[in-house]
Scaffold this active site. Structure first.
Site, PDB file in Angstrom:
ATOM      1  CG  ASP A 189     -19.708 -32.419  26.902  1.00  0.00           C
ATOM      2  OD1 ASP A 189     -19.066 -33.482  27.022  1.00  0.00           O
ATOM      3  OD2 ASP A 189     -19.652 -31.501  27.738  1.00  0.00           O
ATOM      4  CG  ASN A 190     -17.416 -37.352  25.954  1.00  0.00           C
ATOM      5  OD1 ASN A 190     -17.449 -36.617  26.940  1.00  0.00           O
ATOM      6  ND2 ASN A 190     -16.297 -37.927  25.531  1.00  0.00           N
ATOM      7  N   GLY A 197     -18.538 -33.814  31.893  1.00  0.00           N
ATOM      8  CA  GLY A 197     -19.304 -32.578  31.866  1.00  0.00           C
ATOM      9  C   GLY A 197     -20.640 -32.699  32.559  1.00  0.00           C
ATOM     10  CG  ASP A 225     -16.530 -40.293  22.383  1.00  0.00           C
ATOM     11  OD1 ASP A 225     -15.591 -39.648  21.866  1.00  0.00           O
ATOM     12  OD2 ASP A 225     -16.390 -41.054  23.355  1.00  0.00           O
ATOM     13  CB  ALA A 245     -13.406 -31.838  22.143  1.00  0.00           C
ATOM     14  CE1 TYR A 249      -3.515 -31.307  26.241  1.00  0.00           C
ATOM     15  CE2 TYR A 249      -1.678 -29.882  26.838  1.00  0.00           C
ATOM     16  CZ  TYR A 249      -3.008 -30.046  26.505  1.00  0.00           C
ATOM     17  OH  TYR A 249      -3.825 -28.956  26.405  1.00  0.00           O
ATOM     18  CE  LYS A 278      -4.831 -29.614  23.070  1.00  0.00           C
ATOM     19  NZ  LYS A 278      -6.195 -29.381  22.536  1.00  0.00           N
ATOM     20  CG  ASN A 301      -0.931 -22.000  32.898  1.00  0.00           C
ATOM     21  OD1 ASN A 301      -1.109 -23.202  32.986  1.00  0.00           O
ATOM     22  ND2 ASN A 301       0.262 -21.480  32.640  1.00  0.00           N
ATOM     23  CB  ILE A 339      -5.962 -20.216  42.027  1.00  0.00           C
ATOM     24  CG1 ILE A 339      -4.799 -19.349  41.526  1.00  0.00           C
ATOM     25  CG2 ILE A 339      -6.910 -19.388  42.889  1.00  0.00           C
ATOM     26  CD1 ILE A 339      -5.207 -18.245  40.589  1.00  0.00           C
TER      27      ILE A 339
END
Length: 278
Positions: free
Chosen positions: A34-35, A39, A57, A77, A144, A148, A173, A184
């Site tokens: 994790d960079n 987080g 990274d 990621a 985006y 993907k 979702n 929510i």
């Protein structure tokens, strides 16, 4: 095992977290990358003493040797903010396409057997068929979604060229108790701020399909185990058959909280490739 953490905070982080916890419970040695741009190590508090954490990274990895001796990589990621991909496409190229390429290159270099890639239902764009089958045309309407889709193609190509087992999972979702993003969560935060009024973006007729986090993790592990056993390239949708409207979600939230706010629906201007969630 390597579980790649992300660069942005959405449902992805708690998917990675619960997946990490499950892999540890199953007895695997887990490396978490994790960079920490968004987080927090405290999220790993339940397993931090049982995993190896590496701050790095993936856009420019400085610790490639962590891939040495690894059997499988769960590559979750990404920057998942669709609106950012519309206004700043380069961010999504770097954090979604470039990072995925680097993961696949390290997997090739160090002989990783399997890569599980977190894709998205956004690769379909405005799907003509609902529920949408995996062989539906790929026509993303956001950068985006395009990023993907590019990741899926790269995964498949690396699998065919270098014999890496690859699974691309097109998640819908995801919801659950640790979620800090989405309709929510947004509704609850608005009610916390002002219990007497609730503004909802859109007209309330927007519908989405939701999947509980433990079901998503179960699907992830099942797909990975199948790929390990049989080898090859696999693409699966991960979601539910049903859907629910924003108005119905609002009704459920109101019922559960016991509040009686004045509800207003606020129309938003059209943006190409962006769905207004709340």
């Amino acid at each position: 095992m390597i579980v790649n953490e992300g660069a942005s905070d959405r449902w992805c982080w708690f998917h990675r977290l619960i997946l990490t916890e499950r892999l540890v419970e199953m007895g695997f040695n887990v490396v978490v990358i994790d960079n920490l741009s968004s987080g927090d190590l405290d999220r790993l508090r339940n397993v931090i003493d049982r995993v190896k954490f590496v701050k790095d990274d993936l856009k420019s990895p400085s610790n490639p040797d962590v891939f040495q001796g690894v059997d499988a990589v769960f590559h979750l990621a990404a920057n998942p903010e669709v609106r950012v991909s519309v206004t700043e496409p380069r961010i999504h190229f770097d954090e979604n396409v470039l990072a995925t390429f680097n993961v696949l290159e390290l997997a090739r270099k160090y002989g990783v057997r399997s890569v599980v890639y977190a894709s998205s239902s956004t690769v379909y764009g405005d799907a003509r068929v609902v529920p949408t089958p995996e062989d539906h045309p790929i026509q993303p309407i956001s950068v985006y979604g395009a990023a993907k889709a590019a990741g899926e193609v790269m995964c498949g190509t690396y699998a065919r060229l270098y014999g890496i087992n690859c699974v691309a999972l097109r998640y819908a979702n995801i919801v659950g108790p640790r979620l800090r993003h989405g309709v929510i969560h947004d509704l609850l935060m608005k009610l916390r701020k002002n219990p007497s009024e609730l503004e909802v973006l859109g007209d309330g007729t927007q519908e989405k399909s939701y999947l509980y986090i433990t079901d998503a993790v179960n699907a992830t592990l099942m797909a990975w185990e199948y790929a390990v056993k049989n080898g090859g390239v696999y693409i699966y949708n991960v979601g539910n058959w049903d859907s629910i409207s924003v108005k119905d979600i609002v009704s459920i939230v109101i019922k559960v909280t016991g509040l009686n706010p004045r509800i207003t629906y606020k129309q938003q201007p059209q943006m190409v490739g962006v769905g207004w969630a709340t």
